[in-house]
Design a protein around this motif. Structure first.
Motif, short mmCIF file in Angstrom:
data_model
loop_
_atom_site.label_atom_id
_atom_site.label_comp_id
_atom_site.label_asym_id
_atom_site.label_seq_id
_atom_site.Cartn_x
_atom_site.Cartn_y
_atom_site.Cartn_z
N GLN A 92 -25.45 -54.31 -2.28
CA GLN A 92 -25.72 -55.65 -1.76
C GLN A 92 -24.50 -56.17 -0.99
O GLN A 92 -24.61 -56.75 0.07
N ARG A 116 -31.84 -55.11 1.32
CA ARG A 116 -30.45 -54.65 1.32
C ARG A 116 -30.33 -53.23 0.80
O ARG A 116 -29.44 -52.49 1.21
N THR A 130 -23.93 -54.24 2.32
CA THR A 130 -24.91 -54.67 3.33
C THR A 130 -24.46 -55.96 3.98
O THR A 130 -24.47 -56.09 5.21
N GLU A 131 -24.04 -56.88 3.14
CA GLU A 131 -23.58 -58.17 3.67
C GLU A 131 -22.39 -57.96 4.62
O GLU A 131 -22.30 -58.55 5.69
N ASP A 133 -32.04 -59.73 7.66
CA ASP A 133 -31.33 -60.24 6.48
C ASP A 133 -30.27 -61.27 6.90
O ASP A 133 -30.13 -62.33 6.29
#
Lengths: 383, 339, 383, 339
Positions: D223, A373, D226-227, A319
């Motif tokens: 989200q 994710r 995760t980033e 990712d």
């Protein structure tokens, strides 16, 4: 919490192997322009794949007993990195080599192993993966393609879409329903090896906006499979597919997709002797991030060498990596747009335009960003 | 601002500039039929004076037709022709009623005395080319033996690098005049095509079902589409701020703002649209790509975000004005420059 | 699809009003340093608010019959813009002026209107808003604070948290439950005007990381409210609160929160005669985006002038605006970090550090980003 | 790489460098007790030679203690002292066993002959200051009457601008030596504190309930986290690539990479942490802010993302090497420079 990824050195003993690969690629690809190299692992060339096989470079991690080279994952990392950085047309054999042969080695019967794996290593069996369906998209559990048991084995009906390079392939490993209904979700799914030359199989290439046909739609109409088309355990397809993802997501594929552009841009910047604060800074940011990703990818490789299945870490690197690959495109586009007086070659703009268009797929192939994710979030322990 | 001009143009283009027509032209098919219909409508003469057979309008009105042109990803150089014709008239040059014109504000004369212009938007389907290099303005027929094109961009892209041997100047204009005007044309078109891409994405998100519901109900999709819509609204506003001049001449800082801000948003709008659409969006046969490609191409053409932002920044630093005052006076206030 | 926002000019007739306001601010704030101005609409100064009231600048859009100036929303835009750009300490009266007085004018009885509204306009009634509760966060429908009817009116019990400047305020308009249970969600919620000087009310300031106490926790222990504490219709609290959001989100508050930093940075860049491509570009990007936001905010103002309730458009501008305000902080921090040799004043770093820390709240106040984006998504027609 | 050194340091700091202690010191309380305990542990002598009473280790080992120091947001200048002591020994200067040292690699001599250093990290609680200006290195006691500090940063920040009248040089080092070392110290600390902020955020997201479930179950939160985790992992890797030298001297391009990449990620990590925590996160009494403030301060101190990236980019452009080879040799390969 997830195990962190720590720095490992790439074994120095592999330097001579790298030199060998580099020399081979320099010869083979001397006349391939950057806009062609930008196809990277989406570009297929069957004869190129066979040349790699002649050198023993397919099935690098497969045991010698099955036609492979019996080397470790670091060797494979070096080979993959050189191929990807050069933008070699590896698509024909890539999936067979990366995940199909290892899958067969792990779940196959002795007969399946000795039938398929040596062929993969000789460049005679190219595989594709049949996952998405026209109405399922990322929701793989809702798959409707069905293999019904009959007296001769399995009768296959349905279709798969977005199947990469199916039109160059001999086999598809398809995730299909062998019992239950779509509403049963993950239960009742199995993996089948489908010989694409069988009657009833139709492969329809889908042309993309760059004019290439990497993707396909594959239709199955009463395709009669033998009993031994089933790979692994009936009903365990979902678990098998997920185990496969560690292979799919662990390599340097998610770092170098924009490398042809980055290299050409730097060549032209060097030739124009353009060095200003903005240019230095941009290049340094990109190389820095690339190095970090490379470090992370090597760390995942170490996990594979250790016999782990680092699926979540690999997803995390993927990712972050696709984000980087897309950033390279965006930032170089921005850099050029900021300097309307810079005499970029037509080839540079061509390479950029190709990647601008197709770069959006970097975060689609192998699972959309949202799906990926979600996997990472669960891996991090969010509940 | 979606008024009669917009409605007429939008309706016309919906009929004649369909995805099918665009695909054909981009694949190398003939563009003259489409161009002919557009030329006949007279919209490209909007900023010509009434004496010259035009409508004598300025950018504020041109905005409507350029926005519509953007919405339909007009592949022929309509916007640049609209501006180029006004420039030619101002320079006392004859204006051809049927020629389409590509424009570049960033030409230069190379060491061999050739006129060079990089990645000129849509020049491959233009009849003529108008280039400014420094103060000097040049006009060249693309079919001239002195003019060579080298295509840049992807397979369906109509941009090209142009080299003209023995270029003949037609006169002078203040440095940056043509760059500003083309920047503004592209900015308005960008706002228009972004608006189209947003509608397509909203429709798709409502129609496409996954995991048992429309994908527009997923929080991650909603967050992205919201971000996209903010940028699309901002692009519209930026292009309108840019188009406040009531005559043919753009206000340079406002045009800079328009091109800078629209270009800044374009790539993100395209990438969210594709993320929402998934694989179908990058196929040749699906229409989305026709419009998103324009987002990239027009954002890069004629100078992008940073080039135009630097013009604003430099002016603000030099002005010594308080920043709100600078913004009010240079971006919002004041009358347009006298023509 | 949502109605788009189109360019409108700010009426030129307001230029002289702007000059008046500017002169007043120049005098009042001559000695206020930028790091103090960076508090912007979080900084409270009761005497400053009263000085505005003396000039007739509170309740600008309130009819003269109720003590206001009877002007339109463009006048209010000009006043707000000047106050915010100057970083004037407006917090004491801000909410009363922006939303409480309009709310009372819209939903109040004649008695409530003539009691509260003139006091707001005189700077004698400062209001805060009681929404979040310790366990509710963004989930306002789960509110547990309860007003039970009794013979004297309503008996209030519960608590509110994150109440901005409650310790400077006379009244709170609280969203409370008047019937049903938390599980009933939006049903059974009402708005109450709570006199904060009543017995049983405790205001506990919450110190933030910058050492300020903008936030409060407010406890209600058997607080006896009169019958007329109810504003609007019993059980309609949720709808009333949502109507209020158009006022809350429509102003230029979401453009200028980092303006003190931007102005000081530009002053020092100008003084150092530093003009390079990166600096020019950054300033131009920020001013360009600021101008676009200003245009969008003026367009929302036009909607209010037209008698519309542009709640979704206002939310959209707010979300984009807070993004910009945070970008200013991030980019100037980045610019400074890129130039370790630049002799930034201690005051510049102080202003930056304050905003770096508190800038995270820009996307919390008035609804988190996720909540806001959900509202916008529905407004766009996603379903 | 979480080994015995890390465990020992981490355990010690968990006891002595608590949020309570940090709040006290940042509010102006005495820092000597905390510093004394850290100094006594001997970890600040890690890179001193064994003859000088140190452990004779290099950056690869120092990484472990600096990462732990970062995790605990160590407010006293531990990391800079660790590096400064090694520098002093190499320069043949006496090394005090109990003094803490702040460091700046970006000093300059102003027109009045004064040594000036901007925003020196943690200098308000340092006993001494080591500054490099050009090649020249200076050492000053912060209590010296020639040394004046002007605090910069927020109310709890211990950074200051320093002006030294009549500065005395102690010798020379190659330009950039001290900047590189401090950059690497801060990079490793950044990776450590980011790791801490991630754990806090994961815990909070699992515990905090809203709309009837833990917020960690919302897609938008997943989200973002995760980033964040990707950046935290990247910061760790960047700091380890930076710390490959087995002696006291950092490899300059690797250190540049470490500081550039960790600084690039820091602000986003902080902002996601706060977005997930909501209002509670910015309160004085909640611990998150202690750690996120360090993310901002350390990212800015000693040169940020762009400064260090430009060093890498310039070197790559000049090298004429193929980019993968440049990356392998300059970031990964090769032996550390001889000391």
């Amino acid at each position: 919490m997830l195990k962190p990824l720590d720095y490992v050195s790439e074994p120095e003993a592999l330097d001579s192997f790298r030199v060998q690969v580099r020399q081979f690629l320099d010869e083979q690809m001397a006349s391939t322009p950057p806009s062609e190299r930008a196809r990277s692992w989406m570009g297929a060339d069957e004869s190129f794949s066979r040349k790699l096989a002649e050198r023993g470079w397919l099935g690098l991690t497969i045991p010698q007993s099955h036609g492979g080279a019996g080397k470790d994952y670091f060797s494979r990392f070096v080979l993959s990195e050189e191929l990807l950085v050069a933008g070699a047309p590896v698509a024909a054999h890539w999936i067979a080599d990366r995940q199909s042969a290892p899958l067969v080695m792990r779940y196959g019967t002795d007969d399946q192993k000795s039938f398929y794996v040596p062929r993969v290593c000789r460049g005679e069996a190219f595989f594709c993966i049949g996952m998405s369906e026209p109405n399922s998209g990322s929701d793989l559990a809702s798959i409707r393609t069905r293999a019904e048991r009959n007296e001769k084995g399995w009768l296959l009906n349905g279709s798969k879409i977005w199947t990469t390079v199916a039109h160059h392939c001999h086999y598809m490993i398809a995730l299909v329903r062998t019992s239950g209904q779509a509403a049963d979700r993950h239960r009742g799914l199995s993996q089948m090896i489908v010989d694409l030359s069988l009657p009833g199989v139709t492969v329809r290439p889908i042309v993309d906006m760059a004019g290439d046909a990497h993707f396909n739609e594959v239709f199955f109409e009463n395709v009669q499979l033998q009993e031994d088309a089933l790979i692994g355990t009936e009903g365990q397809g979902w678990e098998q597919v997920n185990a496969e993802l560690a292979f799919e997501r662990s390599g340097p594929e998610r770092i170098y997709s924009s490398m042809a552009l980055l290299r050409l841009w730097v060549d032209e910047v060097r030739a124009a002797r353009r060095s200003d604060a903005g240019t230095d800074c941009l290049l340094g940011q990109l190389l820095g991030e690339m190095a970090v990703l490379r470090g992370m990818s090597l760390a995942v490789t170490q996990e594979l060498v250790n016999g782990q299945s680092p699926a979540v870490q690999a997803s995390l690197v993927k990712d972050y990596g696709t984000d980087f690959e897309q950033k390279v495109i965006r930032e170089i586009a921005s850099w050029l747009a900021a300097r309307p007086d810079f005499e970029a070659s037509a080839e540079l703009i061509r390479t950029l335009a190709y990647l601008e268009q197709m770069g959006v797929t970097f975060s689609l192939r192998g699972g959309t960003r949202e799906i990926l994710r979600g996997i990472i979030a669960r891996g991090l322990g969010l509940r | 601002m979606q008024n009669e001009l917009f409605d007429t143009m939008d309706r016309q283009l919906a009929e004649i500039c369909t995805p099918g027509v665009i695909r054909e032209i981009e694949a190398g098919g003939d563009s003259h039929r489409l161009w002919g219909s557009i030329a006949d409508s007279g919209f490209a003469d909007l900023m010509l004076s009434e004496q010259a057979g035009g409508a004598g309008l300025g950018w504020t009105d041109a905005w409507s037709v350029l926005f519509a042109a953007g919405r339909h990803a007009v592949v022929v150089p309509f916007g640049s022709t609209l501006f180029a014709r006004a420039v030619l008239e101002q320079m006392g040059q004859p204006v051809s009623a049927d020629k389409s014109m590509a424009v570049s504000g960033f030409g230069h004369i190379d060491s061999q005395g050739r006129l060079v212009a990089q990645s000129v938007n849509a020049v491959a389907v233009a009849d003529e080319l108008l280039v400014q290099a420094g103060e000097t303005v040049y006009q060249i027929a693309t079919s001239s033996p002195f003019c060579t094109l080298e295509r840049t961009g992807g397979p369906a892209c109509l941009d090209a690098n142009v080299v003209v041997t023995q270029p003949d100047p037609i006169g002078n204009l203040p440095v940056g005049t043509i760059a500003s005007g083309l920047g503004l044309v592209l900015a308005i078109q960008l706002a228009g095509v972004a608006d189209r891409v947003l509608s397509m994405t909203l429709n798709y998100a409502n129609e496409r079902q996954q995991f048992g519901k429309s994908i527009g109900r997923f929080q991650a999709v909603q967050q992205q589409i919201t971000e996209m819509s903010e940028r699309v609204y901002a692009m519209r506003m930026a292009s309108q701020i840019g188009a406040r001049s009531v005559n043919w001449q753009p206000c340079s800082l406002q045009a800079a703002l328009a091109k800078s801000q629209t270009s800044a948003c374009a790539a993100r709008v395209a990438s969210i649209a594709h993320a929402v659409h998934g694989a179908i969006g990058v196929t040749q046969e699906y229409d989305l790509q026709i419009y998103t490609r324009k987002l990239y191409e027009w954002a890069r053409a004629g100078g992008g975000e940073q080039y135009w932002a630097a013009q604003i920044g430099r002016s603000a630093l030099e002005s010594q004005q308080e920043l709100l005052d600078f913004t009010r006076e240079k971006m919002f206030g004041g009358s347009p420059p006298a023509s």
